[in-house]
Design an enzyme around this catalytic site. Structure first.
Site, PDB file in Angstrom:
ATOM      1  N   CYS A   1       0.819  -1.212   0.000  1.00 30.70           N
ATOM      2  CA  CYS A   1       0.000   0.000   0.000  1.00 30.70           C
ATOM      3  C   CYS A   1       0.854   1.264   0.000  1.00 30.70           C
ATOM      4  CB  CYS A   1      -0.917   0.013   1.222  1.00 30.70           C
ATOM      5  SG  CYS A   1      -1.960  -1.448   1.373  1.00 30.70           S
ATOM      6  N   THR A   2       1.938   1.240   0.733  1.00 27.77           N
ATOM      7  CA  THR A   2       2.827   2.403   0.799  1.00 27.77           C
ATOM      8  C   THR A   2       3.347   2.755  -0.592  1.00 27.77           C
ATOM      9  OG1 THR A   2       3.457   1.915   3.083  1.00 27.77           O
ATOM     10  CG2 THR A   2       4.980   3.276   1.799  1.00 27.77           C
TER      11      THR A   2
END
Length: 212
Positions: free
Chosen positions: A45-46
């Site tokens: 996600c980052t």
């Protein structure tokens, strides 16, 4: 709730890193990309949020607003944004919904019990200016999204909404397109596609991209 292509994207009001958002009001007359994440401070996600921030100008050129979601509170999102900015060398420039009460997750069917009872799946919705859902993709948690493909689909949708064409397999902006079968009047075809076309089959007529 099950959402299908052509449905009106459910409206909602929810907290975010940019304050309280009323979704349809926030979209206005723009296209929208709403995408969910399993949780904050997660590896894939980052990278996705960082890459989305880097695409800000390309989204803006297409009249698209991006908005992300996970089931964590705003204060955690804000701390996560610091990590994203640091590790991805960017500045997050779009809201992240804080869906701690799972209200939006329920509306968009983002909790898949066979994957996780608590975390949202990695889904993405493209929504047009009429608030209609035009694309739905759901990825496994371990696989990051291909945002170049998202841009490609937006280009295709905007092109095919404006011209009587479809885009073939692996089409990229600038490639030939296909004249839709419902267009059979030769005079209209000449007017719409002055560069001409080649008929591979009666139902497969290729023409240069009309807006290039």
């Amino acid at each position: 709730m099950t959402i299908r292509l052509g449905d009106i994207a459910p409206d909602f009001e929810q907290d975010s890193t940019a304050g309280r958002i009323r979704f349809h009001e926030w979209l206005g007359h723009s296209w929208g990309v709403l995408f969910s994440h399993p949780a904050h401070f997660t590896l894939v996600c980052t990278t996705e949020l960082g890459f989305t921030a880097k695409l800000h100008e390309q989204f803006a050129e297409r009249g698209v607003k991006a908005i992300a979601l996970s089931v964590d509170p705003v204060d955690s999102h804000l701390r996560w944004i610091d990590d994203i900015n640091e590790t991805q060398q960017t500045q997050v420039n779009f809201p992240i919904l804080a869906d701690a009460d799972r209200k939006v997750s329920g509306l968009y069917d983002l909790i898949h019990p066979n994957a996780s009872d608590t975390l949202t799946v990695r889904s993405l919705f493209i929504i047009d200016p009429h608030k209609k859902v035009r694309l739905i993709i759901t990825y496994p948690a371990s696989t990051g999204r291909n945002f170049h493909e998202i841009l490609r689909v937006i280009d295709s949708l905007q092109l095919t909404d404006s011209h009587k064409v479809a885009t073939p397999a692996n089409w990229q902006d600038g490639d030939e397109v296909v004249i839709v079968p419902s267009l059979n009047d030769e005079e209209e075809i000449k007017q719409r596609f002055p560069k001409g076309y080649r008929a591979v089959k009666p139902y497969l007529r290729l023409t240069p991209q009309p807006n290039h």
